[in-house]
Design an enzyme around this catalytic site. Structure first.
Site, PDB file in Angstrom:
ATOM      1  N   HIS A  44       4.036  -1.133   0.478  1.00 20.60           N
ATOM      2  CA  HIS A  44       2.758  -1.616  -0.052  1.00 20.60           C
ATOM      3  C   HIS A  44       1.800  -0.425  -0.173  1.00 20.60           C
ATOM      4  O   HIS A  44       1.841   0.488   0.655  1.00 20.60           O
ATOM      5  CB  HIS A  44       2.182  -2.692   0.877  1.00 20.60           C
ATOM      6  CG  HIS A  44       0.968  -3.340   0.292  1.00 20.60           C
ATOM      7  ND1 HIS A  44      -0.285  -2.781   0.381  1.00 20.60           N
ATOM      8  CD2 HIS A  44       0.828  -4.489  -0.426  1.00 20.60           C
ATOM      9  CE1 HIS A  44      -1.143  -3.570  -0.256  1.00 20.60           C
ATOM     10  NE2 HIS A  44      -0.499  -4.607  -0.750  1.00 20.60           N
ATOM     11  N   GLY A  96      -2.684 -11.364  -2.467  1.00 22.05           N
ATOM     12  CA  GLY A  96      -3.406 -11.005  -1.243  1.00 22.05           C
ATOM     13  C   GLY A  96      -4.533 -11.983  -0.996  1.00 22.05           C
ATOM     14  O   GLY A  96      -4.338 -13.095  -0.490  1.00 22.05           O
ATOM     15  N   GLY A  97      -5.741 -11.600  -1.402  1.00 16.76           N
ATOM     16  CA  GLY A  97      -6.945 -12.389  -1.131  1.00 16.76           C
ATOM     17  C   GLY A  97      -6.814 -13.877  -1.437  1.00 16.76           C
ATOM     18  O   GLY A  97      -7.192 -14.721  -0.607  1.00 16.76           O
ATOM     19  N   GLU A 135       2.389  -3.477  -8.428  1.00 15.73           N
ATOM     20  CA  GLU A 135       0.999  -3.693  -8.046  1.00 15.73           C
ATOM     21  C   GLU A 135       0.176  -2.456  -8.400  1.00 15.73           C
ATOM     22  O   GLU A 135       0.163  -1.480  -7.629  1.00 15.73           O
ATOM     23  CB  GLU A 135       0.883  -3.926  -6.537  1.00 15.73           C
ATOM     24  CG  GLU A 135       1.597  -5.165  -6.039  1.00 15.73           C
ATOM     25  CD  GLU A 135       0.988  -5.656  -4.744  1.00 15.73           C
ATOM     26  OE1 GLU A 135       0.464  -6.763  -4.723  1.00 15.73           O
ATOM     27  OE2 GLU A 135       1.019  -4.908  -3.748  1.00 15.73           O
ATOM     28  N   ASN A 138       0.636 -12.227   0.797  1.00 15.71           N
ATOM     29  CA  ASN A 138       0.472 -11.095   1.705  1.00 15.71           C
ATOM     30  C   ASN A 138      -0.836 -11.288   2.470  1.00 15.71           C
ATOM     31  O   ASN A 138      -1.911 -11.051   1.937  1.00 15.71           O
ATOM     32  CB  ASN A 138       0.448  -9.789   0.887  1.00 15.71           C
ATOM     33  CG  ASN A 138       0.201  -8.579   1.761  1.00 15.71           C
ATOM     34  OD1 ASN A 138       0.234  -8.673   2.989  1.00 15.71           O
ATOM     35  ND2 ASN A 138      -0.055  -7.439   1.139  1.00 15.71           N
ATOM     36  N   TRP A 139      -0.716 -11.714   3.711  1.00  9.43           N
ATOM     37  CA  TRP A 139      -1.920 -12.016   4.502  1.00  9.43           C
ATOM     38  C   TRP A 139      -2.538 -10.779   5.138  1.00  9.43           C
ATOM     39  O   TRP A 139      -3.581 -10.868   5.803  1.00  9.43           O
ATOM     40  CB  TRP A 139      -1.590 -13.053   5.588  1.00  9.43           C
ATOM     41  CG  TRP A 139      -1.316 -14.425   5.054  1.00  9.43           C
ATOM     42  CD1 TRP A 139      -1.579 -14.867   3.780  1.00  9.43           C
ATOM     43  CD2 TRP A 139      -0.734 -15.526   5.748  1.00  9.43           C
ATOM     44  NE1 TRP A 139      -1.189 -16.177   3.660  1.00  9.43           N
ATOM     45  CE2 TRP A 139      -0.664 -16.611   4.852  1.00  9.43           C
ATOM     46  CE3 TRP A 139      -0.254 -15.714   7.049  1.00  9.43           C
ATOM     47  CZ2 TRP A 139      -0.147 -17.850   5.205  1.00  9.43           C
ATOM     48  CZ3 TRP A 139       0.271 -16.949   7.411  1.00  9.43           C
ATOM     49  CH2 TRP A 139       0.317 -18.005   6.496  1.00  9.43           C
ATOM     50  N   LYS A 140      -1.882  -9.653   5.003  1.00 11.33           N
ATOM     51  CA  LYS A 140      -2.397  -8.395   5.569  1.00 11.33           C
ATOM     52  C   LYS A 140      -2.787  -8.610   7.046  1.00 11.33           C
ATOM     53  O   LYS A 140      -2.067  -9.322   7.749  1.00 11.33           O
ATOM     54  CB  LYS A 140      -3.563  -7.876   4.723  1.00 11.33           C
ATOM     55  CG  LYS A 140      -3.186  -7.860   3.236  1.00 11.33           C
ATOM     56  CD  LYS A 140      -4.110  -7.090   2.363  1.00 11.33           C
ATOM     57  CE  LYS A 140      -3.582  -7.147   0.935  1.00 11.33           C
ATOM     58  NZ  LYS A 140      -4.294  -6.297   0.004  1.00 11.33           N
ATOM     59  N   GLU A 183      -1.168  -0.016   0.595  1.00 10.63           N
ATOM     60  CA  GLU A 183      -1.966   0.262   1.803  1.00 10.63           C
ATOM     61  C   GLU A 183      -1.134   1.022   2.833  1.00 10.63           C
ATOM     62  O   GLU A 183      -1.657   1.854   3.568  1.00 10.63           O
ATOM     63  CB  GLU A 183      -2.524  -1.056   2.378  1.00 10.63           C
ATOM     64  CG  GLU A 183      -3.692  -1.566   1.539  1.00 10.63           C
ATOM     65  CD  GLU A 183      -3.872  -3.066   1.536  1.00 10.63           C
ATOM     66  OE1 GLU A 183      -3.378  -3.751   2.450  1.00 10.63           O
ATOM     67  OE2 GLU A 183      -4.508  -3.571   0.578  1.00 10.63           O
ATOM     68  N   GLY A 191      -7.168  -6.014  -4.541  1.00  9.09           N
ATOM     69  CA  GLY A 191      -8.383  -6.338  -3.787  1.00  9.09           C
ATOM     70  C   GLY A 191      -9.672  -5.972  -4.504  1.00  9.09           C
ATOM     71  O   GLY A 191     -10.739  -5.960  -3.902  1.00  9.09           O
ATOM     72  N   SER A 242      -5.138  -8.783  -7.534  1.00 11.31           N
ATOM     73  CA  SER A 242      -6.194  -9.732  -7.896  1.00 11.31           C
ATOM     74  C   SER A 242      -5.685 -10.957  -8.659  1.00 11.31           C
ATOM     75  O   SER A 242      -6.348 -11.445  -9.585  1.00 11.31           O
ATOM     76  CB  SER A 242      -7.301  -9.022  -8.691  1.00 11.31           C
ATOM     77  OG  SER A 242      -7.895  -8.013  -7.899  1.00 11.31           O
TER      78      SER A 242
HETATM   79  P1  PGA Z   1      -4.980  -8.908  -3.861  1.00 11.67           P
HETATM   80  O1  PGA Z   1      -3.859  -8.128  -2.988  1.00 11.67           O
HETATM   81  O2  PGA Z   1      -4.327 -10.116  -4.435  1.00 11.67           O
HETATM   82  O3  PGA Z   1      -6.062  -9.231  -2.883  1.00 11.67           O
HETATM   83  O4  PGA Z   1      -5.427  -7.957  -4.925  1.00 11.67           O
HETATM   84  C1  PGA Z   1      -2.546  -7.981  -3.442  1.00 11.67           C
HETATM   85  C2  PGA Z   1      -1.745  -7.191  -2.456  1.00 11.67           C
HETATM   86  O5  PGA Z   1      -2.316  -6.329  -1.778  1.00 11.67           O
HETATM   87  O6  PGA Z   1      -0.522  -7.378  -2.330  1.00 11.67           O
END
Ligand code: PGA
Length: 247
Positions: free
Chosen positions: A95, A232-233, A165, A9-11, A97, A171, A211
């Site tokens: 998601h 994500g990250g 999640e 997930n590159w956001k 967010e 994050g 994470s």
């Molecule tokens: P993260 O993000 O790996 O940076 O915690 C995961 C996500 O938001 O899907």
């Protein structure tokens, strides 16, 4: 050995050229046997670049969000029909967010899941509890409500992926413990069996996200109900993403 799914997930990161270089590097350095396990979620303006770069490979990709209508007067929204024409097979839905920053409700998410299934795409439905909910022992209730409500219009016999999640792990660098992940994934599987059937529930991949890094992926990936990761990250840099796919 089970084949895990590695979803990135590159956001709102990466430009089209950065997306192209990432795919190019993954294609040339990740073993081809792993490509079919990879799903990339670039931001919408980068979908075409990713589509072109993935041509001829088994890497799948999709949008991070879409509207539930195929087209219409919805300024600023992403059409699932258009995304499909770009070769996307998967759509990320719900998601945390999107839920917290953009006010998406379970009801809206349910319509998006149904819209994707109608287009023969695979929804990847994200669910998870907040820190407060976990501290109040509400995790299982939250998972139940989110799954029942977001899958209200879905057909569980059709392709579907669930991503657990925990919001407090996204994050933050705080990864859920293997015991917490194992419990939540088992609970998801039980709830999915109640919504659909035991057979359907067994076939739905349940990913963990929050994470995820190479140093925790191995242990989490070996848990019985963990079928892969939403990253994500650590998916932004080819080296760290590749290291996770090598676990
Ligand atoms: P993260 O993000 O790996 O940076 O915690 C995961 C996500 O938001 O899907």
């Amino acid at each position: 050995m089970k084949k895990l799914i590695f979803a990135a997930n590159w956001k709102m990161h990466k430009s089209p050229s950065e997306s192209r270089s990432f795919v190019k590097e993954v294609r040339s350095t990740c073993p081809e046997s792993v490509h079919a396990q990879i799903i990339l979620f670039p931001s919408s303006p980068c979908l075409e670049a990713v589509a072109e770069s993935c041509k001829g490979s088994q890497i799948r990709y999709g949008s991070q969000n879409c509207h539930f209508e195929a087209q219409g007067a919805f300024t600023g929204e992403v059409s699932p029909r258009v995304v499909k024409e770009l070769g996307a097979q998967v759509g990320l839905v719900g998601h945390s967010e999107r839920r917290t920053l953009f006010g998406e409700s379970n009801e809206l998410i349910a319509q998006k899941v149904a819209a994707l299934q109608k287009l023969e795409m695979t929804p990847m439905l994200c669910i998870g509890e907040s820190l407060k909910q976990r501290e109040e022992n509400l995790t299982n209730d939250v998972l139940r409500d989110q799954l029942f409500e977001c899958l209200r219009l879905a057909d569980l016999r059709l392709p579907l992926i669930v991503a657990y999640e925990p919001v407090w792990a996204i994050g933050t660098g705080k990864v859920a413990t293997p015991a917490q992940v194992a419990d939540a994934h088992l609970e998801c599987r039980k709830i999915l069996a109640q919504i659909g059937s035991e057979d359907a529930a067994q076939k739905i991949p349940v990913l963990y996200g929050g994470s995820v890094k190479a140093d925790n992926a191995k242990e989490l990936g070996s848990l019985p109900n963990v079928d892969g990761f939403l990253i994500g990250g650590a998916s932004l840099v080819v080296e760290s993403f590749k290291a996770i796919t090598a676990t």
